[in-house]
Design an enzyme around this catalytic site. Structure first.
Site, PDB file in Angstrom:
ATOM      1  N   ASP A  16      -2.953 -10.542  -2.410  1.00 12.61           N
ATOM      2  CA  ASP A  16      -3.534  -9.992  -1.176  1.00 12.61           C
ATOM      3  C   ASP A  16      -4.973  -9.535  -1.475  1.00 12.61           C
ATOM      4  O   ASP A  16      -5.277  -9.101  -2.590  1.00 12.61           O
ATOM      5  CB  ASP A  16      -2.682  -8.803  -0.720  1.00 12.61           C
TER       6      ASP A  16
ATOM      7  N   ASP B 240      -4.984 -12.553   3.340  1.00 15.39           N
ATOM      8  CA  ASP B 240      -6.222 -12.061   3.957  1.00 15.39           C
ATOM      9  C   ASP B 240      -7.458 -12.280   3.092  1.00 15.39           C
ATOM     10  O   ASP B 240      -8.558 -11.855   3.460  1.00 15.39           O
ATOM     11  CB  ASP B 240      -6.088 -10.580   4.354  1.00 15.39           C
TER      12      ASP B 240
ATOM     13  N   HIS C  30      -6.519  -7.004  -0.525  1.00 13.34           N
ATOM     14  CA  HIS C  30      -6.609  -5.559  -0.762  1.00 13.34           C
ATOM     15  C   HIS C  30      -5.838  -5.192  -2.032  1.00 13.34           C
ATOM     16  O   HIS C  30      -4.825  -5.830  -2.359  1.00 13.34           O
ATOM     17  CB  HIS C  30      -6.037  -4.783   0.424  1.00 13.34           C
TER      18      HIS C  30
ATOM     19  N   HIS D 224       0.810  -1.234   0.000  1.00 15.79           N
ATOM     20  CA  HIS D 224       0.000   0.000   0.000  1.00 15.79           C
ATOM     21  C   HIS D 224       0.839   1.278   0.000  1.00 15.79           C
ATOM     22  O   HIS D 224       0.296   2.362  -0.196  1.00 15.79           O
ATOM     23  CB  HIS D 224      -0.934   0.043   1.213  1.00 15.79           C
TER      24      HIS D 224
HETATM   25 ZN   LIG Z   1      -4.355  -6.985   2.669  1.00 18.72          ZN
END
Ligand SMILES: [Zn+2]
Length: 308
Positions: free
Chosen positions: A159, A243, A161, A122
């Site tokens: 991931d 996740d 996200h 991120h």
């Molecule tokens: Zn994540």
């Protein structure tokens, strides 16, 4: 030759506030679970400032150093905290990514996994975000391209996200193919299919909440693997977040541990076909301790099976 596993105790000195999902126990639990594995254990070096400067400007490093507290923790944003040990941890995480690339490209390891925290995908060019300080996967890509002189590398981010930071850092890098799958809608809000980069080298694969490993497998087979074959990377880098697991508290996908084994095995098969099996993987998210550890174990076991 054995799979290399890079980590450092400094990664346990990045301390977040009580109740924060990205916590020391994540890596402790992972390392404990991986203890029986017959891998080549490597002490992750600190990245040099020059490594970090491949992806972040000097002002960003200065701001992080200024923000570091003498004790306790401070918030850089609503999610991203630093403690006195956080920069050492982040430099080890980035150093692990760099060293992993050196080992795999130098013939010291067939493939490698960096068991590190904080995660990286991120962190944007000049903005820490989503628990992340340095863009480890993008750094691994740039290091392989600029230091080792590769012509093409691929980053695959599974991931749950969106890897917005990696996307930002590689947006106008035509030598890097970024494939990232993510639940949408979900933090950070980006990752739509029409985000394709300055040179159409970014493939975003949105996945709806509640979808399972079967849809993921279909999407990767239909969209991701043909792109990888067409791009012909000389190295595959994995942003390995766990996740998307059904038990994870931060998202709503329904992947099982076997799905992480499947995607890892498929990427290793593609790496064998395209780039002599060369895979570098770095840990991103995963916030249920048991699901995280079981999934990382499955990931490592597939890397080990592919090692030769
Ligand atoms: Zn994540």
């Amino acid at each position: 030759m054995k799979t290399a596993m890079l980590t450092h105790a400094d990664c346990l000195t990045h301390v977040t506030p009580e109740g924060h999902p990205e916590r020391v126990a994540r890596l402790e639990h992972v390392l404990h679970t991986l203890e029986p594995l017959d891998v080549n254990r490597v002490t992750a070096p600190m990245a040099a400032d020059d490594d970090i400067l491949r992806i972040h400007p000097p002002s960003y490093l200065e701001e992080l150093r200024r923000a570091l507290p003498a004790e306790g923790q401070v918030a850089l944003d609503g999610d991203t905290w630093v403690s006195p040990g956080s920069l050492n941890a982040a430099f080890r995480g980035a150093g692990a990514a760099v060293r992993a690339v050196d080992m795999v490209l130098g013939g010291e390891a067939p493939n490698a996994f960096a068991a590190v925290r904080p995660p990286g995908h991120h962190a944007e060019t000049d903005t820490p975000m989503g628990f992340c300080l340095f863009g480890n996967a993008a750094l691994a890509a740039k290091h392989a391209l600029d230091h080792h002189g590769l012509s093409r590398v691929a980053v695959v981010d599974f991931d749950v996200h969106h890897g917005n930071g990696t996307q930002d850092l590689l947006w106008d890098e035509k030598r890097a193919l970024l494939i990232t799958s993510q639940q949408i809608p979900l933090f950070p809000g980006t990752g739509r299919a029409d985000e394709t980069g300055a040179y159409d080298t970014i493939l975003n694969i949105p996945l709806p909440p509640g979808s399972d490993g079967a849809l993921m497998r279909q999407e990767y087979q239909d969209k991701a693997f043909p792109r990888l074959r067409a791009f012909k990377p000389e190295l595959i880098i994995i942003s390995a977040g766990f996740d998307a697991h059904a038990d994870d508290p931060l998202a709503n996908l329904e992947w099982q541990t076997e799905d992480f084994a499947w995607i890892t095995a498929e990427l290793c098969v593609l790496a064998d076909e395209l780039c002599d099996g060369r895979v570098v993987s770095t840990l991103e998210g995963g916030y249920d301790l048991h699901a995280l550890s079981a999934s990382v174990l499955a990931h490592l076991q597939e890397l080990m099976k592919a090692a030769k």
